[in-house]
Design an enzyme around this catalytic site. Structure first.
Site, short mmCIF file in Angstrom:
data_model
loop_
_atom_site.label_atom_id
_atom_site.label_comp_id
_atom_site.label_asym_id
_atom_site.label_seq_id
_atom_site.Cartn_x
_atom_site.Cartn_y
_atom_site.Cartn_z
N MET A 1 0.93 -1.09 0.03
CA MET A 1 0.03 0.07 -0.10
C MET A 1 0.68 1.10 -0.19
O MET A 1 0.82 2.15 1.04
CB MET A 1 -0.88 0.02 1.16
CG MET A 1 -2.24 -0.78 0.88
SD MET A 1 -3.01 -0.10 -0.19
CE MET A 1 -4.16 -1.64 -0.60
N CYS A 2 1.87 1.44 -0.84
CA CYS A 2 2.69 2.51 -1.29
C CYS A 2 3.75 2.60 0.18
O CYS A 2 3.67 2.15 0.96
CB CYS A 2 1.74 3.76 -1.09
SG CYS A 2 0.34 3.74 -2.01
N ARG A 3 4.76 3.53 -0.34
CA ARG A 3 5.58 3.87 0.36
C ARG A 3 6.08 5.25 0.24
O ARG A 3 5.97 5.89 -0.88
CB ARG A 3 7.21 2.99 0.08
CG ARG A 3 7.00 1.58 0.15
CD ARG A 3 7.18 0.99 1.52
NE ARG A 3 6.02 0.90 2.16
CZ ARG A 3 5.56 0.49 3.30
NH1 ARG A 3 6.49 0.08 4.06
NH2 ARG A 3 4.26 0.61 3.73
#
Length: 249
Positions: A1-3
């Site tokens: 879920m993104c960084r």
């Protein structure tokens, strides 16, 4: 879920966040360490925003970071003392477009979201209804992250301090959509505000600078994990962590 990652301090090349460190954002796009059940890679786009004098500049693409052959040279040649960058793992059913990628901007603000809003979009219809119609019609993309930015921006325009704006949005959305992952990251070039709510977050203060990142970019004993359900507000000279409203014991 993104960084995502944000930096404030003496000017550095964008590459010092995107490519140079052993666990750079580029590496995190294909080999993240702490996704915590939010996917395996971050291949649905990337973006980097930085301040240059009075201007906010931004570079976003919908392709994986590692596929942009021209970016390493650009990142090595571009320096700034205020940077926010992100790689994206799109929630199933949400648009994979350049405009859906962080950072989202307004005036001097740069914003990113790591996570997802559960029950989207029905769970946040009431929250969205509090926004001016124009804000809804001009969302960057029909995604939870873009709405979270609109909610945050409305609080900033109403006079909230950065930390208060993020904490208020997390409280509002967590109540409407329990189980949401709401790691938010915000900077105006003077302060970084960030929430840890469902995903990992770390900070590092050194050499008159501060780094805030989903995962440490390199080995250093000064990296401090931000506890879940917490708010971090940091400048190059100081940092404070407080519990978010409704935090778990």
């Amino acid at each position: 879920m993104c960084r995502h990652v944000a930096y404030l301090g003496p000017p550095i090349p964008l590459a010092d966040l995107l490519f140079t460190p052993p666990h750079s954002l580029n590496r995190q796009s294909w080999a993240p360490r702490e996704m915590r059940g939010g996917g395996t890679i971050n291949a649905d786009g990337f973006g980097v925003g930085w301040l240059s004098g009075a201007a906010v500049l931004r570079y976003r693409r919908s392709c994986p970071l590692w596929t942009d052959a021209g970016l390493p040279a650009l990142a090595a040649a571009t320096r700034s003392g205020a940077i926010l960058a992100a790689v994206r793992s799109a929630t199933e059913g949400m648009a994979v477009t350049e405009t859906a990628v962080a950072p989202f901007t307004d005036d001097r603000w740069l914003f990113s979201h790591n996570g997802k809003v559960t029950g989207w979009p029905d769970s946040v219809v009431e929250a969205a209804g509090t926004l001016p119609v124009r804000d809804l019609l001009t969302l960057d993309a029909p995604t939870d992250s873009a709405l979270l930015w609109a909610l945050t921006r409305a609080r900033l325009h109403a006079g909230d301090e950065p930390g208060a704006a993020l904490a208020g949005v997390v409280a509002e959305v967590a109540k409407a959509a329990p189980g949401s992952r709401l790691n938010l990251l915000l900077t105006d070039g003077e302060t970084i505000a960030a929430t840890a709510s469902g995903h990992s977050l770390y900070s590092l203060s050194r050499d008159a600078s501060v780094l805030v990142a989903s995962e440490p970019l390199f080995d250093h004993p000064g990296w401090t994990p931000v506890p879940d359900h917490s708010l971090l507000v940091a400048t190059p000279s100081k940092a404070a962590i407080t519990a978010l409203e409704g935090a778990a014991p």
